[in-house]
Motif scaffolding. Structure first.
Motif, PDB file in Angstrom:
ATOM      1  N   SER A 180      12.422  -6.961  -0.577  1.00  0.00           N
ATOM      2  CA  SER A 180      13.598  -7.701  -1.027  1.00  0.00           C
ATOM      3  C   SER A 180      13.204  -8.881  -1.911  1.00  0.00           C
ATOM      4  O   SER A 180      12.159  -9.509  -1.715  1.00  0.00           O
ATOM      5  CB  SER A 180      14.380  -8.200   0.189  1.00  0.00           C
ATOM      6  N   GLY A 181      14.066  -9.193  -2.860  1.00  0.00           N
ATOM      7  CA  GLY A 181      13.846 -10.367  -3.694  1.00  0.00           C
ATOM      8  C   GLY A 181      13.906 -11.650  -2.888  1.00  0.00           C
ATOM      9  O   GLY A 181      13.404 -12.697  -3.336  1.00  0.00           O
ATOM     10  N   ASP A 182      14.487 -11.565  -1.678  1.00  0.00           N
ATOM     11  CA  ASP A 182      14.541 -12.746  -0.809  1.00  0.00           C
ATOM     12  C   ASP A 182      13.162 -13.145  -0.293  1.00  0.00           C
ATOM     13  O   ASP A 182      13.037 -14.148   0.415  1.00  0.00           O
ATOM     14  CB  ASP A 182      15.471 -12.480   0.380  1.00  0.00           C
ATOM     15  N   VAL A 183      12.127 -12.373  -0.637  1.00  0.00           N
ATOM     16  CA  VAL A 183      10.770 -12.746  -0.250  1.00  0.00           C
ATOM     17  C   VAL A 183      10.420 -14.134  -0.794  1.00  0.00           C
ATOM     18  O   VAL A 183       9.568 -14.836  -0.241  1.00  0.00           O
ATOM     19  CB  VAL A 183       9.751 -11.685  -0.751  1.00  0.00           C
ATOM     20  N   SER A 184      11.103 -14.547  -1.830  1.00  0.00           N
ATOM     21  CA  SER A 184      10.842 -15.867  -2.423  1.00  0.00           C
ATOM     22  C   SER A 184      11.217 -17.003  -1.472  1.00  0.00           C
ATOM     23  O   SER A 184      10.807 -18.148  -1.673  1.00  0.00           O
ATOM     24  CB  SER A 184      11.627 -16.024  -3.734  1.00  0.00           C
ATOM     25  N   LYS A 185      11.980 -16.684  -0.403  1.00  0.00           N
ATOM     26  CA  LYS A 185      12.343 -17.705   0.580  1.00  0.00           C
ATOM     27  C   LYS A 185      11.155 -18.091   1.467  1.00  0.00           C
ATOM     28  O   LYS A 185      11.202 -19.115   2.148  1.00  0.00           O
ATOM     29  CB  LYS A 185      13.490 -17.204   1.461  1.00  0.00           C
ATOM     30  N   LEU A 186      10.097 -17.248   1.461  1.00  0.00           N
ATOM     31  CA  LEU A 186       8.910 -17.524   2.275  1.00  0.00           C
ATOM     32  C   LEU A 186       8.034 -18.504   1.496  1.00  0.00           C
ATOM     33  O   LEU A 186       7.056 -18.122   0.853  1.00  0.00           O
ATOM     34  CB  LEU A 186       8.173 -16.228   2.601  1.00  0.00           C
ATOM     35  N   SER A 187       8.373 -19.761   1.579  1.00  0.00           N
ATOM     36  CA  SER A 187       7.807 -20.773   0.684  1.00  0.00           C
ATOM     37  C   SER A 187       6.328 -21.059   0.916  1.00  0.00           C
ATOM     38  O   SER A 187       5.655 -21.594   0.029  1.00  0.00           O
ATOM     39  CB  SER A 187       8.600 -22.079   0.830  1.00  0.00           C
ATOM     40  N   ALA A 188       5.794 -20.714   2.104  1.00  0.00           N
ATOM     41  CA  ALA A 188       4.385 -21.002   2.399  1.00  0.00           C
ATOM     42  C   ALA A 188       3.483 -19.791   2.195  1.00  0.00           C
ATOM     43  O   ALA A 188       2.277 -19.879   2.435  1.00  0.00           O
ATOM     44  CB  ALA A 188       4.241 -21.517   3.837  1.00  0.00           C
ATOM     45  N   LEU A 189       4.051 -18.678   1.762  1.00  0.00           N
ATOM     46  CA  LEU A 189       3.291 -17.433   1.672  1.00  0.00           C
ATOM     47  C   LEU A 189       2.132 -17.553   0.691  1.00  0.00           C
ATOM     48  O   LEU A 189       2.320 -17.886  -0.478  1.00  0.00           O
ATOM     49  CB  LEU A 189       4.220 -16.288   1.251  1.00  0.00           C
ATOM     50  N   LYS A 190       0.915 -17.269   1.181  1.00  0.00           N
ATOM     51  CA  LYS A 190      -0.281 -17.304   0.349  1.00  0.00           C
ATOM     52  C   LYS A 190      -0.875 -15.908   0.147  1.00  0.00           C
ATOM     53  O   LYS A 190      -1.426 -15.611  -0.900  1.00  0.00           O
ATOM     54  CB  LYS A 190      -1.339 -18.209   0.983  1.00  0.00           C
ATOM     55  N   VAL A 191      -0.788 -15.069   1.188  1.00  0.00           N
ATOM     56  CA  VAL A 191      -1.377 -13.727   1.141  1.00  0.00           C
ATOM     57  C   VAL A 191      -0.306 -12.700   1.476  1.00  0.00           C
ATOM     58  O   VAL A 191       0.368 -12.804   2.508  1.00  0.00           O
ATOM     59  CB  VAL A 191      -2.544 -13.594   2.150  1.00  0.00           C
ATOM     60  N   LEU A 192      -0.149 -11.707   0.599  1.00  0.00           N
ATOM     61  CA  LEU A 192       0.811 -10.623   0.821  1.00  0.00           C
ATOM     62  C   LEU A 192       0.128  -9.303   0.509  1.00  0.00           C
ATOM     63  O   LEU A 192      -0.282  -9.052  -0.623  1.00  0.00           O
ATOM     64  CB  LEU A 192       2.041 -10.795  -0.065  1.00  0.00           C
ATOM     65  N   ASP A 193      -0.015  -8.451   1.522  1.00  0.00           N
ATOM     66  CA  ASP A 193      -0.666  -7.147   1.353  1.00  0.00           C
ATOM     67  C   ASP A 193       0.318  -6.047   1.720  1.00  0.00           C
ATOM     68  O   ASP A 193       0.658  -5.852   2.888  1.00  0.00           O
ATOM     69  CB  ASP A 193      -1.910  -7.055   2.237  1.00  0.00           C
ATOM     70  N   LEU A 194       0.812  -5.346   0.714  1.00  0.00           N
ATOM     71  CA  LEU A 194       1.712  -4.208   0.910  1.00  0.00           C
ATOM     72  C   LEU A 194       1.098  -2.959   0.286  1.00  0.00           C
ATOM     73  O   LEU A 194       1.814  -2.086  -0.193  1.00  0.00           O
ATOM     74  CB  LEU A 194       3.080  -4.505   0.291  1.00  0.00           C
ATOM     75  N   SER A 195      -0.220  -2.872   0.289  1.00  0.00           N
ATOM     76  CA  SER A 195      -0.896  -1.716  -0.292  1.00  0.00           C
ATOM     77  C   SER A 195      -0.603  -0.456   0.523  1.00  0.00           C
ATOM     78  O   SER A 195      -0.339  -0.514   1.724  1.00  0.00           O
ATOM     79  CB  SER A 195      -2.407  -1.958  -0.353  1.00  0.00           C
ATOM     80  N   CYS A 196      -0.638   0.670  -0.148  1.00  0.00           N
ATOM     81  CA  CYS A 196      -0.470   1.989   0.489  1.00  0.00           C
ATOM     82  C   CYS A 196       0.845   2.077   1.256  1.00  0.00           C
ATOM     83  O   CYS A 196       0.875   2.385   2.451  1.00  0.00           O
ATOM     84  CB  CYS A 196      -1.662   2.302   1.402  1.00  0.00           C
ATOM     85  N   ASN A 197       1.934   1.761   0.569  1.00  0.00           N
ATOM     86  CA  ASN A 197       3.274   1.968   1.102  1.00  0.00           C
ATOM     87  C   ASN A 197       4.028   2.903   0.159  1.00  0.00           C
ATOM     88  O   ASN A 197       3.399   3.666  -0.568  1.00  0.00           O
ATOM     89  CB  ASN A 197       3.991   0.620   1.261  1.00  0.00           C
ATOM     90  N   LYS A 198       5.354   2.849   0.173  1.00  0.00           N
ATOM     91  CA  LYS A 198       6.158   3.731  -0.671  1.00  0.00           C
ATOM     92  C   LYS A 198       7.067   2.921  -1.582  1.00  0.00           C
ATOM     93  O   LYS A 198       8.194   3.314  -1.874  1.00  0.00           O
ATOM     94  CB  LYS A 198       6.972   4.692   0.200  1.00  0.00           C
ATOM     95  N   LEU A 199       6.565   1.790  -2.036  1.00  0.00           N
ATOM     96  CA  LEU A 199       7.324   0.944  -2.942  1.00  0.00           C
ATOM     97  C   LEU A 199       7.423   1.585  -4.324  1.00  0.00           C
ATOM     98  O   LEU A 199       6.450   2.153  -4.825  1.00  0.00           O
ATOM     99  CB  LEU A 199       6.665  -0.431  -3.068  1.00  0.00           C
ATOM    100  N   SER A 200       8.583   1.472  -4.935  1.00  0.00           N
ATOM    101  CA  SER A 200       8.748   1.936  -6.316  1.00  0.00           C
ATOM    102  C   SER A 200       8.941   0.767  -7.272  1.00  0.00           C
ATOM    103  O   SER A 200       8.894   0.934  -8.480  1.00  0.00           O
ATOM    104  CB  SER A 200       9.944   2.890  -6.420  1.00  0.00           C
TER     105      SER A 200
END
Length: 556
Positions: A180-200
């Motif tokens: 979701s574009g609402d991921v921008s609400k996670l203001s402290a996020l430094k590391v995001l790993d969504l490798s090997c999923n089914k994102l388009s």
């Protein structure tokens, strides 16, 4: 509780009013199997603030009496066969760390949402399809690992401004279809790993996360093929800048499509005239990450490792290779490599409990090498940063240091150091790698030798990965290590003006480079053989370095 005599660890913890208890390994598992579960006496230790029960495949459930341990701050229940967790876990109001990784869980209790003090949640390597609603109520969450499950979506309330301390989200190897574009609400996020999923698609709003430093979307089939190339080969900063640009284009409405079509025609025209297009630049950037495999048959003097039969019952699995062309001299290159190795130990190797990495300077090795076992009193090593001592002395020193560190932290944690010391508890012999002169150069999972320590001047590295889990575990860790080395080498090559620790410029990097200026790693195969010289494994083989390496060019 009449069965404490069968559980000496619990009896000792009760008598000494201990705050920590670790139960793990085959001996504990045997008792759990014969007892029909974890003894009820453990739930009477109400002073505990750290409880670990791990590596016990006979443990399939936790009793609701767990709620009696209201002082718990860390609950580690990893590498068992747990099929469920009682909802009353939500009554552990002081809990800060919850590790349920590598079990058989298909659902998490809603009670997790009541853990207001929780800062670390690890539920990786299970069979989860959904996460419970209410995680946003755990407002102190800092680190979440939900990798290697079957999760298809993150709960709607997860993208919440209330999670303003969440800095790391690892959700790789799932079936997540949308971020979701609402991921921008996670203001402290430094590391995001969504490798090997089914994102388009990757939302442009991700670029609005102000502290984001590391992202991984490899292994997703994105609609935007240019973006797909970038996530497989570019730095986080470049990807976020591209997403930011897409966001601005989206605000321009339909004119953006017209502009893109015009740009496409211009690029085609420039290509016909022999000019390099932006897309070609990206391909060139990918080609900078080159790994060339040097076959054993091409290097008659290649190192070999003989594996004795005695390691079978201790730590039987080992893979090795030699890497050339790794630039450790420039600036902070060595420091970055050591930090990356520590991160692999903490995450992929699960604090060294599943596998251990060791690195050596090839020029300081004297082959052939032997992977063997020795009694603790006979195993002598010069540990990193210490004088020569026996394994018994080293373990005693490390235990004392771990205890002192826990006292300094007011017994709130058992350190990672103490956690892997437990792996050797009760062993009559210890595994070790020995050189041709009989010197122990590695003592997994504890340390390797100061005598073969890598430095800024190291030209060739001997890499070893050992495990008591499986050979494939060793290979997966080695694959990940080499991929990370290629990424680091590329980063170093792209930052040629970096200033070294002595304040002087290091100048151009030293590794072998291809014609277009890219940093190339050469991986030389190493054979491990049995005592009769029969081949056990050679790494890398054709089946290795084949997963999650679309950002690499492998030359066989």
């Amino acid at each position: 509780m009449g069965d404490t005599e069968k559980w000496p660890e619990i009896e000792k913890a009760a008598a000494e009013k201990r705050r920590e208890l670790v139960l793990q390994g085959p001996a504990v598992d045997s008792r759990i199997s014969s007892h029909g579960g974890l003894t009820a006496s453990v739930y009477s230790l109400t002073l505990l603030n750290y409880l670990e029960v791990s590596q016990c495949p006979s443990l399939t459930e936790i009793h609701e009496d767990i709620q009696r341990l209201t002082s718990l701050q860390s609950l580690i229940l990893c590498r068992n066969k747990l099929a469920s967790i009682p909802d009353v876990i939500g009554n552990l109001k002081s809990l800060k760390v919850l590790d349920l990784s590598v079990n058989n869980l298909t659902v998490l209790p809603e009670g997790i949402g009541q853990l207001k003090e929780l800062n670390t949640l690890n539920v990786s390597c299970n069979g989860l399809e959904v996460l419970p609603e209410g995680l946003s109520r755990c407002t102190k969450l800092s680190t979440i690992n939900i990798s290697k499950n079957h999760i298809t979506a993150l709960p709607a309330d997860f993208y919440s401004e209330r999670l303003d301390l969440l800095s790391s989200l690892v959700a790789s190897d799932n079936s997540i279809q949308q971020l979701s574009g609402d991921v921008s609400k996670l203001s402290a996020l430094k590391v995001l790993d969504l490798s090997c999923n089914k994102l388009s698609d990757i939302p442009s709003d991700l670029s609005e996360c102000p502290k984001l430093k590391e992202i991984n979307f490899k292994g997703n089939k994105l609609n935007d093929k240019r973006l797909e190339k970038m996530v497989n080969g570019c730095q986080t900063k470049s990807i976020l800048e591209y997403l930011r640009g897409k966001g601005r284009q989206g605000e321009d409405g339909g004119d953006a499509d017209v502009g893109r079509n015009a740009d496409k025609r211009k690029k085609q025209q420039r290509k016909k005239k022999g000019k390099v297009t932006e897309e070609q630049d990206e391909v060139d950037e990918l080609n900078k990450m080159v790994v060339k495999v040097l076959h054993v048959s091409d290097t008659p003097t290649a190192l070999t490792v003989k594996v004795t039969a005695e390691v079978k019952d201790v730590r039987p699995y080992l893979v090795c290779c030699v890497v050339r062309g790794m630039n450790l001299k420039s600036g902070n290159a060595l420091k970055r490599f050591l930090v990356a190795q520590t991160k692999l130990h903490d995450e992929l190797c699960d604090k060294r409990t599943t596998a251990t990495i060791a690195t050596h300077d090839v020029q300081l090795l004297k082959g052939p090498l032997v992977y063997d076992v020795k009694p603790p009193t006979q195993l002598k090593i010069t540990p990193l940063g210490r004088k020569e001592m026996t394994a018994v002395e080293l373990i005693r020193h490390l235990h004392l240091e771990a205890e002192e560190l826990r006292k300094q932290k007011k017994r709130q944690n058992v350190t990672g150091l103490h956690r892997y010391l437990e792996l050797l508890r009760g062993a009559s012999v210890y595994p070790c790698l020995v050189d041709a002169e009989g010197h122990v150069i590695s003592f997994p999972p504890i340390t390797n030798s100061e005598k073969t320590k890598i430095r800024k001047t190291t030209k060739e590295l001997f890499l070893e990965v050992t495990s008591s889990t499986s050979l494939q575990t060793c290979k997966d860790v080695m694959d990940a290590l080499i991929v990370k080395m290629a990424e680091l080498n590329k980063f170093t090559a792209e930052h040629r003006e970096e200033v070294g620790s002595d304040g002087e410029r290091d100048g151009p990097p030293e590794p072998a480079t291809s014609g277009n200026g890219s940093s190339e790693l050469v991986v030389q195969q190493v054979r491990t053989v049995d005592q009769d010289g029969n081949l056990k494994v050679v790494y890398p083989s054709k089946t290795d370095l084949a997963k999650d390496t679309s950002n690499l060019t492998i030359i066989w």
